[in-house]
Design an enzyme around this catalytic site. Sequence first.
Site: not given
Length: 317
Positions: A53, A142, A146
């Site tokens: 992970d 998201y 970014k």
Amino acid sequence: MKRILVTGAAGQIGSELIVALRQRYGGNNVIACGHRTMPDRKILDSGPFESFDVRDSSAVTDVVSKYEVDIIYHLAGILSATGEAKPQLAWDININGLSNVLETARQHGCAVFFPSSIASFGPSTPQVNTPQETIQRPQSIYGISKVSGELLCDYYYHRFGVDSRGLRFPGLISYETLPGGGTTDYAVEIFYAALRGKKYTSFLQKGTRLDMMYMPDAIRAAIAVMEADPGRLIIRNAFNITAMSFAPEDLCAEIQKFIPDFTMDYKVDPVRQAIADSWPNNMDDSAARMQWGWQPEYDLPAMTKDMIEKLSCKLGR
Ligand code: SER
């Protein structure tokens, strides 16, 4: 020969980038890394695979030490639509995973590739010919991860000299592995529906123009930016790159040239529509063209023709 580690091995980009990197650098020099989803046999049989992970910092460091890694392509992450369903998870994986990778890179002298996205822009960004340097106030988790990732990569370069580089990918179209959980996924799903003889129901409405790219161009770009002469890189990180810009009806019309009875209707998903409405229609990628020679090979007709040929073989049509 350089040793390269790729996280997100079972993902849409990873499953094809690993194959290309192994052809170029040798199978044993490219370490595929995944977590829950196992990559397919093509990846497992052609070189090393490690399962961990990316949020586990010691696992990241152990694998980098074990293989004496030089370059990390950090592709593991949650896409835009899944991110809206699970915002805390998206932040945890996308930000803490990247932070672990950058910190390991600092300690072990690795270069890092980070995939940013058209999602790093938001509703206040100019949507036409979106500049390289412009307003970035995204509203999706998201997109926020970014922009934060772009800044963190820049920070590690300026503060610690980590050779971090990256691209703002548009929607990526490919036939090997489905994207899963993104806003641009319709541009892949539509081909499966067309070839299975069904009509397609688009979750984005007519007129929603977005930047797109065929996967072979995306793979070439990811390799080229990491191999670019650092002396020519002014930006280094988060280059706009694009290959085509279209709306759902444009793609449908192009597919109909090969499958004339294919039809499409619309059932808009408000979450993904709002995300798409906040993204550029077409980005200005002149900085990438000037600084490391970016040049796409596939436009909408060339991509559609190749997708239909390759996917027909894959689906046995
Ligand atoms: N393809 C991605 C998504 O739709 C954008 O980077 O989430």
